[in-house]
Design an enzyme around this catalytic site. Structure first.
Site, PDB file in Angstrom:
ATOM      1  N   SER B  45      36.934  16.790  -2.841  1.00  0.00           N
ATOM      2  CA  SER B  45      36.655  16.015  -4.043  1.00  0.00           C
ATOM      3  C   SER B  45      35.646  14.950  -3.625  1.00  0.00           C
ATOM      4  O   SER B  45      35.912  14.169  -2.708  1.00  0.00           O
ATOM      5  CB  SER B  45      37.944  15.387  -4.564  1.00  0.00           C
ATOM      6  OG  SER B  45      37.701  14.840  -5.847  1.00  0.00           O
ATOM      7  N   GLU B  46      34.491  14.935  -4.280  1.00  0.00           N
ATOM      8  CA  GLU B  46      33.364  14.173  -3.729  1.00  0.00           C
ATOM      9  C   GLU B  46      33.544  12.656  -3.800  1.00  0.00           C
ATOM     10  O   GLU B  46      32.741  11.919  -3.236  1.00  0.00           O
ATOM     11  CB  GLU B  46      32.040  14.605  -4.370  1.00  0.00           C
ATOM     12  CG  GLU B  46      31.876  14.299  -5.846  1.00  0.00           C
ATOM     13  CD  GLU B  46      32.282  15.459  -6.733  1.00  0.00           C
ATOM     14  OE1 GLU B  46      33.123  16.282  -6.304  1.00  0.00           O
ATOM     15  OE2 GLU B  46      31.763  15.538  -7.875  1.00  0.00           O
ATOM     16  N   ASN B  47      34.582  12.182  -4.480  1.00  0.00           N
ATOM     17  CA  ASN B  47      34.853  10.745  -4.438  1.00  0.00           C
ATOM     18  C   ASN B  47      35.517  10.328  -3.126  1.00  0.00           C
ATOM     19  O   ASN B  47      35.789   9.141  -2.929  1.00  0.00           O
ATOM     20  CB  ASN B  47      35.699  10.312  -5.637  1.00  0.00           C
ATOM     21  CG  ASN B  47      36.961  11.127  -5.806  1.00  0.00           C
ATOM     22  OD1 ASN B  47      36.951  12.340  -5.625  1.00  0.00           O
ATOM     23  ND2 ASN B  47      38.058  10.480  -6.124  1.00  0.00           N
ATOM     24  N   SER B  87      31.225  11.227   2.336  1.00  0.00           N
ATOM     25  CA  SER B  87      31.491  12.396   1.497  1.00  0.00           C
ATOM     26  C   SER B  87      30.201  13.145   1.174  1.00  0.00           C
ATOM     27  O   SER B  87      30.124  14.372   1.299  1.00  0.00           O
ATOM     28  CB  SER B  87      32.164  11.945   0.188  1.00  0.00           C
ATOM     29  OG  SER B  87      32.451  13.049  -0.612  1.00  0.00           O
TER      30      SER B  87
END
Lengths: 234, 208
Positions: B45-47, B87
């Site tokens: 999850s890119e957060n 990330s």
């Protein structure tokens, strides 16, 4: 050097000025410096430029500074959750500079590391590349993006010691470390300030060298979208 | 007859191989997680998270634990957290093997448009431009036609691009197509769909 202050207003005393650029941590409403944003609202500082992934919602996060028209410009990757933002943008009251999310994060990190620019393949051949230098490395095109050097960083962490060493919690870390790094002054709000020496030095996420002022406070930590699964699925 | 949303997601899950680190977009791509079976897949999850778990049970939501769609989620035993610069470093650096995402339009040269419709409300590209530029393989899962019945697979995109020449494979309700030299190549047709029907529904050039 004393880093711990008694309140958000005290911690921001003397660092705010009209027209300044502020880098803010947070993703959506997760890990946002909610106490410092409220104090900036109370201080009434105007014409602010925010480097922040999102713009909050209408009544929380940066949204509260949009309501009071304190924001001149947003540098963000996604602003879809805020109706007041859209109204001000479409009426021309608010400037918006879209940044791909990773480019925004790297611009902050780069600024904090003394790197004025870097090349990335993100956005090559899109609107984002317009007006930017293109350079070919090993046969592939890259565009030049600039580091962000903010006047102030406002950041939310989970715990800090009295020297400003920070520990974040889960996905509330997000933009907070890069935002903290790129400001001339970095003010941090945490849920708990613990005695120096009680954090494991190997488990510090951001060392205190980046942190100038520190407050502890109660956080609302609002959830934007509650999603759950039924118990029987276990 | 054609594939429904779940069948499209199940077909997309076949693209994933054991050991892959993968980023799933919002919408049908999110459903892909339901069909990975026994394969050892780690979701990013890119957060700022690797090893994304399912939604929490009611009452166990944690405001500090959300996915890139801002939904509450859970962690797994393998989970690792990191900041946004790290990330997107792993995304831009090609460490994420594949991204499965939705689209408004895909062109026969692999151009992708999925972030903006001029004149409509502008929300922003989020991490989509970084993902399509950086990950190893970009797989688009979308309906073959828009709500006006027009092909979303085009000779050229009409909407502002998310990435240029970035798409590798397209999975629609009618079948699977690859972006190759000169156009799109049919890999597979959906159950109950003929190759002629797929060609007729596609505005992009189809090569053999």
């Amino acid at each position: 050097m004393k880093k711990v202050y008694g309140s958000a207003a005290e911690a921001l005393d003397g660092v705010l000025f009209d027209g300044m650029t502020i880098a803010a941590g947070g993703f959506g409403l997760c890990g946002i410096p909610e106490l410092l944003l409220e104090a900036i609202k109370q201080a009434g500082t105007k014409d602010l430029t925010f480097a922040s992934n999102n713009a909050g919602v209408d009544d929380f996060g940066i949204g509260i500074l949009l309501q009071t028209k304190q924001v001149k410009k947003m540098m963000s990757s996604y602003v879809g959750e805020n109706a007041e933002f859209m109204r001000q943008y479409l009426s021309g009251e608010l400037e918006l500079e879209f940044n791909p999310q990773g480019t925004l994060a790297e611009r902050m990190r780069a600024g904090g590391c003394g790197i004025p620019g870097f090349y990335t393949k993100t956005g090559v051949g899109t609107q984002i590349a317009e007006g930017k230098e293109v350079k070919v490395f090993d046969g592939e095109e890259y565009i030049l993006e600039r580091g962000i050097f903010a006047d102030l960083s406002i950041v939310k962490a989970w715990k800090a010691d009295e020297t400003g060493n920070l520990v974040f919690r889960k996905t509330a870390r997000n933009f907070n470390p890069p935002a903290a790094m790129c400001g001339k002054v970095c003010v941090v709000e945490v849920e708990e300030i613990v005695p120096t020496g009680s954090l494991d030095p190997d488990h510090i996420h951001l060392p205190g060298v980046y942190v100038h002022r520190l407050i502890q406070g109660e956080h609302e930590k609002r959830i934007e979208k509650v999603t759950t699964r039924p118990r029987e699925e276990a | 007859m054609a594939w429904d949303r779940n069948q499209m997601a199940a077909r997309a899950a076949q693209e994933l191989e054991d050991g892959m680190y993968v980023n799933l977009g919002i919408g049908i791509p999110t459903l892909v997680a339901n069909y990975v079976g026994d394969k050892d897949i780690t979701l990013q999850s890119e957060n700022g998270m690797l090893g994304m778990g399912p939604f929490p049970f009611e009452g166990e939501e944690d405001p500090d634990l959300i996915n890139a769609g801002k939904q509450t989620i859970t962690e797994l035993r393998r989970t690792a957290y990191f900041d946004s610069a790290t990330s997107f470093g792993m995304i831009r650096g090609g460490k994420i093997a594949a991204a499965i995402l939705g689209a408004m339009e895909v062109a026969e040269n692999g151009d992708l448009a999925n972030w903006m419709i001029p004149g409509k409300l502008i929300k922003g590209m989020g991490g989509a431009m970084d993902l399509v530029a950086g990950v190893g393989r970009v797989i688009v899962v979308m309906d073959h036609a828009n709500k006006h019945g027009e092909s979303k697979l085009l000779k050229e995109c009409t909407l502002p691009l998310t990435g240029k020449g970035v798409v590798d494979r397209i999975i629609t309700n009618l079948g699977v197509l690859d972006v190759v030299e000169g156009g799109l190549k049919i890999v597979e047709v959906a159950e109950g769909v003929t190759e002629d029907e797929l060609r007729a529904a596609t505005a992009a050039t189809i090569v053999n």
